[in-house]
Design a protein around this motif. Sequence first.
Motif, PDB file in Angstrom:
ATOM      1  N   LEU A 166       0.835  -1.199   0.000  1.00  0.00           N
ATOM      2  CA  LEU A 166       0.000   0.000   0.000  1.00  0.00           C
ATOM      3  C   LEU A 166       0.873   1.253   0.000  1.00  0.00           C
ATOM      4  O   LEU A 166       0.602   2.217  -0.725  1.00  0.00           O
ATOM      5  N   CYS A 167       1.936   1.247   0.795  1.00  0.00           N
ATOM      6  CA  CYS A 167       2.863   2.388   0.812  1.00  0.00           C
ATOM      7  C   CYS A 167       3.563   2.548  -0.534  1.00  0.00           C
ATOM      8  O   CYS A 167       3.715   3.660  -1.050  1.00  0.00           O
ATOM      9  N   ALA A 168       3.997   1.427  -1.107  1.00  0.00           N
ATOM     10  CA  ALA A 168       4.721   1.491  -2.371  1.00  0.00           C
ATOM     11  C   ALA A 168       3.850   2.084  -3.467  1.00  0.00           C
ATOM     12  O   ALA A 168       4.301   2.922  -4.259  1.00  0.00           O
ATOM     13  N   ILE A 169       2.587   1.664  -3.524  1.00  0.00           N
ATOM     14  CA  ILE A 169       1.682   2.188  -4.548  1.00  0.00           C
ATOM     15  C   ILE A 169       1.427   3.677  -4.322  1.00  0.00           C
ATOM     16  O   ILE A 169       1.407   4.479  -5.257  1.00  0.00           O
ATOM     17  N   ALA A 170       1.227   4.047  -3.046  1.00  0.00           N
ATOM     18  CA  ALA A 170       0.974   5.460  -2.740  1.00  0.00           C
ATOM     19  C   ALA A 170       2.159   6.337  -3.134  1.00  0.00           C
ATOM     20  O   ALA A 170       1.986   7.490  -3.550  1.00  0.00           O
ATOM     21  N   VAL A 212       5.348   6.010   5.730  1.00  0.00           N
ATOM     22  CA  VAL A 212       4.283   5.306   6.448  1.00  0.00           C
ATOM     23  C   VAL A 212       2.988   6.113   6.392  1.00  0.00           C
ATOM     24  O   VAL A 212       1.892   5.563   6.245  1.00  0.00           O
ATOM     25  N   ALA A 213       3.115   7.442   6.490  1.00  0.00           N
ATOM     26  CA  ALA A 213       1.926   8.301   6.463  1.00  0.00           C
ATOM     27  C   ALA A 213       1.190   8.201   5.133  1.00  0.00           C
ATOM     28  O   ALA A 213      -0.047   8.236   5.090  1.00  0.00           O
ATOM     29  N   ARG A 214       1.916   8.063   4.014  1.00  0.00           N
ATOM     30  CA  ARG A 214       1.250   7.946   2.715  1.00  0.00           C
ATOM     31  C   ARG A 214       0.455   6.654   2.628  1.00  0.00           C
ATOM     32  O   ARG A 214      -0.638   6.613   2.051  1.00  0.00           O
ATOM     33  N   GLY A 215       0.993   5.586   3.193  1.00  0.00           N
ATOM     34  CA  GLY A 215       0.221   4.345   3.243  1.00  0.00           C
ATOM     35  C   GLY A 215      -0.989   4.477   4.142  1.00  0.00           C
ATOM     36  O   GLY A 215      -2.080   3.971   3.829  1.00  0.00           O
ATOM     37  N   ALA A 216      -0.829   5.171   5.270  1.00  0.00           N
ATOM     38  CA  ALA A 216      -1.952   5.382   6.193  1.00  0.00           C
ATOM     39  C   ALA A 216      -3.047   6.207   5.540  1.00  0.00           C
ATOM     40  O   ALA A 216      -4.239   5.997   5.791  1.00  0.00           O
ATOM     41  N   LEU A 217      -2.670   7.148   4.679  1.00  0.00           N
ATOM     42  CA  LEU A 217      -3.654   7.948   3.955  1.00  0.00           C
ATOM     43  C   LEU A 217      -4.544   7.064   3.084  1.00  0.00           C
ATOM     44  O   LEU A 217      -5.774   7.197   3.089  1.00  0.00           O
ATOM     45  N   GLY A 218      -3.933   6.152   2.335  1.00  0.00           N
ATOM     46  CA  GLY A 218      -4.715   5.241   1.517  1.00  0.00           C
ATOM     47  C   GLY A 218      -5.629   4.370   2.354  1.00  0.00           C
ATOM     48  O   GLY A 218      -6.770   4.081   1.969  1.00  0.00           O
ATOM     49  N   MET A 219      -5.156   3.948   3.519  1.00  0.00           N
ATOM     50  CA  MET A 219      -5.959   3.109   4.398  1.00  0.00           C
ATOM     51  C   MET A 219      -7.166   3.872   4.940  1.00  0.00           C
ATOM     52  O   MET A 219      -8.277   3.331   5.020  1.00  0.00           O
ATOM     53  N   VAL A 220      -6.974   5.135   5.307  1.00  0.00           N
ATOM     54  CA  VAL A 220      -8.084   5.949   5.818  1.00  0.00           C
ATOM     55  C   VAL A 220      -9.140   6.149   4.745  1.00  0.00           C
ATOM     56  O   VAL A 220     -10.351   6.020   4.995  1.00  0.00           O
ATOM     57  N   ASP A 221      -8.729   6.451   3.531  1.00  0.00           N
ATOM     58  CA  ASP A 221      -9.692   6.619   2.440  1.00  0.00           C
ATOM     59  C   ASP A 221     -10.414   5.310   2.139  1.00  0.00           C
ATOM     60  O   ASP A 221     -11.605   5.301   1.822  1.00  0.00           O
ATOM     61  N   VAL A 223      -3.002  12.309   7.142  1.00  0.00           N
ATOM     62  CA  VAL A 223      -4.328  11.675   7.054  1.00  0.00           C
ATOM     63  C   VAL A 223      -5.463  12.666   7.285  1.00  0.00           C
ATOM     64  O   VAL A 223      -6.631  12.314   7.087  1.00  0.00           O
ATOM     65  N   ASN A 224      -5.134  13.888   7.685  1.00  0.00           N
ATOM     66  CA  ASN A 224      -6.183  14.895   7.834  1.00  0.00           C
ATOM     67  C   ASN A 224      -6.143  15.957   6.734  1.00  0.00           C
ATOM     68  O   ASN A 224      -7.153  16.607   6.464  1.00  0.00           O
ATOM     69  N   ALA A 225      -4.996  16.107   6.083  1.00  0.00           N
ATOM     70  CA  ALA A 225      -4.886  17.143   5.061  1.00  0.00           C
ATOM     71  C   ALA A 225      -5.302  16.664   3.676  1.00  0.00           C
ATOM     72  O   ALA A 225      -5.786  17.451   2.863  1.00  0.00           O
ATOM     73  N   PHE A 226      -5.154  15.361   3.396  1.00  0.00           N
ATOM     74  CA  PHE A 226      -5.299  14.902   2.017  1.00  0.00           C
ATOM     75  C   PHE A 226      -6.459  13.953   1.719  1.00  0.00           C
ATOM     76  O   PHE A 226      -6.747  13.733   0.538  1.00  0.00           O
ATOM     77  N   PRO A 227      -7.123  13.329   2.676  1.00  0.00           N
ATOM     78  CA  PRO A 227      -8.183  12.374   2.317  1.00  0.00           C
ATOM     79  C   PRO A 227      -9.309  13.020   1.525  1.00  0.00           C
ATOM     80  O   PRO A 227      -9.578  14.227   1.636  1.00  0.00           O
ATOM     81  N   THR A 228      -9.996  12.199   0.736  1.00  0.00           N
ATOM     82  CA  THR A 228     -11.099  12.697  -0.086  1.00  0.00           C
ATOM     83  C   THR A 228     -12.225  13.249   0.780  1.00  0.00           C
ATOM     84  O   THR A 228     -12.823  14.287   0.462  1.00  0.00           O
ATOM     85  N   ALA A 229     -12.541  12.564   1.878  1.00  0.00           N
ATOM     86  CA  ALA A 229     -13.661  12.978   2.745  1.00  0.00           C
ATOM     87  C   ALA A 229     -13.169  13.758   3.955  1.00  0.00           C
ATOM     88  O   ALA A 229     -13.756  13.672   5.037  1.00  0.00           O
ATOM     89  N   ARG A 230     -12.116  14.559   3.793  1.00  0.00           N
ATOM     90  CA  ARG A 230     -11.530  15.245   4.945  1.00  0.00           C
ATOM     91  C   ARG A 230     -12.477  16.261   5.572  1.00  0.00           C
ATOM     92  O   ARG A 230     -12.323  16.605   6.746  1.00  0.00           O
ATOM     93  N   ARG A 231     -13.466  16.759   4.818  1.00  0.00           N
ATOM     94  CA  ARG A 231     -14.401  17.721   5.399  1.00  0.00           C
ATOM     95  C   ARG A 231     -15.431  17.053   6.296  1.00  0.00           C
ATOM     96  O   ARG A 231     -16.170  17.732   7.008  1.00  0.00           O
TER      97      ARG A 231
END
Length: 756
Positions: free
Chosen positions: A586-590, A663-672, A702-710
């Motif tokens: 997941l991190c590698a793809i992100a 690690v944060a970029r992978g966590a971003l994908g996981m949150v979305d 994970v708070n600045a970039f997710p699609t549903a951050r609002r």
Amino acid sequence: MPEAPRDDGPVGSLPPEHRAVLHRWAEEGGPLATRASVVLLAADGLRDAEISRRLGVSRQTVGTWRQRWTSAGIDGLGHRPRTGRPATVDEAEVVTRTLLAPGGSGASRAVAQELGLSHATVAGIRRRWRLSPDEAPAPSIPTRPPLPSAEVWVMGLYVDPRRAVLVAGTRQGAPRQPAAGTVLGTDVLAGLDRAVEAALTAAMARGADGDTSPPYGGLAEYLAEAARGHPDLGLHAITLWEKTDGTGSPQQALPGVLMTHHQIPARSTWRTFLRAVIALDSTSHPESSRRVYLDLAAELERYAAARPDTPCAAVRWLRENVAGHPGTDHRADSTSGSQSRSGVNQIDLGSFNECVVIETVRLSGTITRGEIAHRTGLTQQSVSRIARSLLDRGILIEDAQRRATSGKPRTPVRLCGTAAHALGIHIDPEVLTAVVIDLDGAIVRTRTRPVTADIDPAEFVERVAALGRETLAEARESVREDGFLGIGVAVPGPVDIASGTVLGPPLMSAWGDLPLLYLLQDHFPCPVLMEKDSTAAAAGERWIGRDRRARDFAYLYLGTGVGTGLYLNGDLYRGISANAGEFGQLCAIALGRVAKDGRPEILPECNPPVSVPELAVRGGMRPVPAVPGGASGSTAAYLAVGEAAAAGDPAAAAAVREVARAVARGALGMVDLLDIDLIVLGGPFFTEDVAGFYLDEIARTVNAFPTARRLRRVAVEPSVLSAEAAAVGAASTIFHATFTPRLRGRESRARHLPAG
């Protein structure tokens, strides 16, 4: 029944075109193979008695097909239409349908109706294979000669242009009862069918002319390897298909290598016979069959895909020692052995509602009976009855009374921490950790022991078991004998939880495909569960975190590799193979780190103890002195860089931040993907020195970039667990499996424990 005509004379010369057709029928197998072989042998002058002996059929059958050939030629050997019943009965097909019938019932009447046979015919086949409940405790496969009545495993398959040989393993003893819902899936069986067909078709098409090896040299070597690999099995080589010498007979007997030799039953084709043995194996040993047959299918597909003009190699698949491997009897007659295998323990929860009450008390810490009724929707009377039972058994205890504005004082209850204990063992490439915890999650005893990745597997298992025994012995004064529930073992992934096998642990190649769970069960007279380390950590976080973790979350586990444990919809989420949460790809793809062939790269950033020191040195930090027995990427080096980062060293801080960003970029994908609002960070390399770097970087991403951050704010918090997160989590899996309320059945991995 009238006797068939007898004709012991030759059937006459065969036209070349007819002889070619008969040879093809004999090689393909099926009902036409026996008929063709009868005519071919008769044309060579063999008498009925000799033909009957060679083919394993009655003299009446031989006489019938000789007469059909004499009266009608090759057309007389074909099927004659019969109203209401098939022309032939394939016993192996009946057996397969019986074993894989929905629900495992295999009712004779249902199978008979499906195949267009009489009920008596199907019942007779079941008796012949000893599959009926009133027959012997283990089936008997009617090969020629028959296999012994015993448990049966598919242990190997050999295919070359001359032949296909199945290696079956048997062991005397009562077979295990099939586990509901865990029989080999039809998708796996269908894929295996296609792979077998493709491989054998390729082998037949290639022919033996291009094979320069001795006729049975490769097979003899293979059978010898099988015998060496499984010395405590009864091994049997069953010829599925073989090129003949032109008479329908094999070119040569199988080599004599420490096992018995068999032919498939006369009333089965090799295809249906193989399916039947696989179905028999999977219904008797469902905990390991899926992975075993996926491996076999992959091996067959590789062989079928090889170019026809390449040197003709053979399929030489052998099953490794997996769960339930013969020679390790997990149904020992000793009291302790039988008790532990059946999963009996002293805390026997009588109902789903009891688990609901325990969960409510656990999350609240201290709560009154009235509040339990309000939160659960149970009646006051039901809560009082359940609480009284749990108090009598010592699972709950009463706290000091609370004054009420009206009526009598209320007496809250809470869990009794000393009512139950569990042992957790965490296996890491550098250190083994064992902890005993109580029901509140308090650590009673902790022990560690160093380990090296090149240790012999047998010595490794003994060392793990010894550490567990020593830790339990030290905690004996604090642990009630009737309240010790079992042992949880946390291991690096990927793992096969169903068979208790560590598949390919990072930095521990010597332990690959090690059936660790079932080897450890021989050392302990109690239930033993195995879990991925990141999933175990999530279980511990949920159990010990109480109300702070009473919602969905992902546990980011920083160990030798970064993994995630997922707690979703009120339970651990393991996925279909119990390997959910693999984080590296997941991190590698992100990050867009993909190799030329499209495979996501193995990111060094997802192995913090290696990448952080290397990045720090590359940034100008002085290399950390080598630790005796270790390397620059060891735990000691990582800890040293963490200390330097906390002290303000710019190279060390930059190294930690770079890993944290990946690690944060992978966590971003996981949150979305999961739409969660809580990430927990923990693990042996989430130390106090580096915690701030990881928390800040991941929380920002994970708070600045997710699609549903609002729509949500994602909390990123440190774990409530100590540095022994995986070991504590492993012990918590025992509590989780025992006390967590579930409306569905327990997972197969927790079937040792009471259903609650």
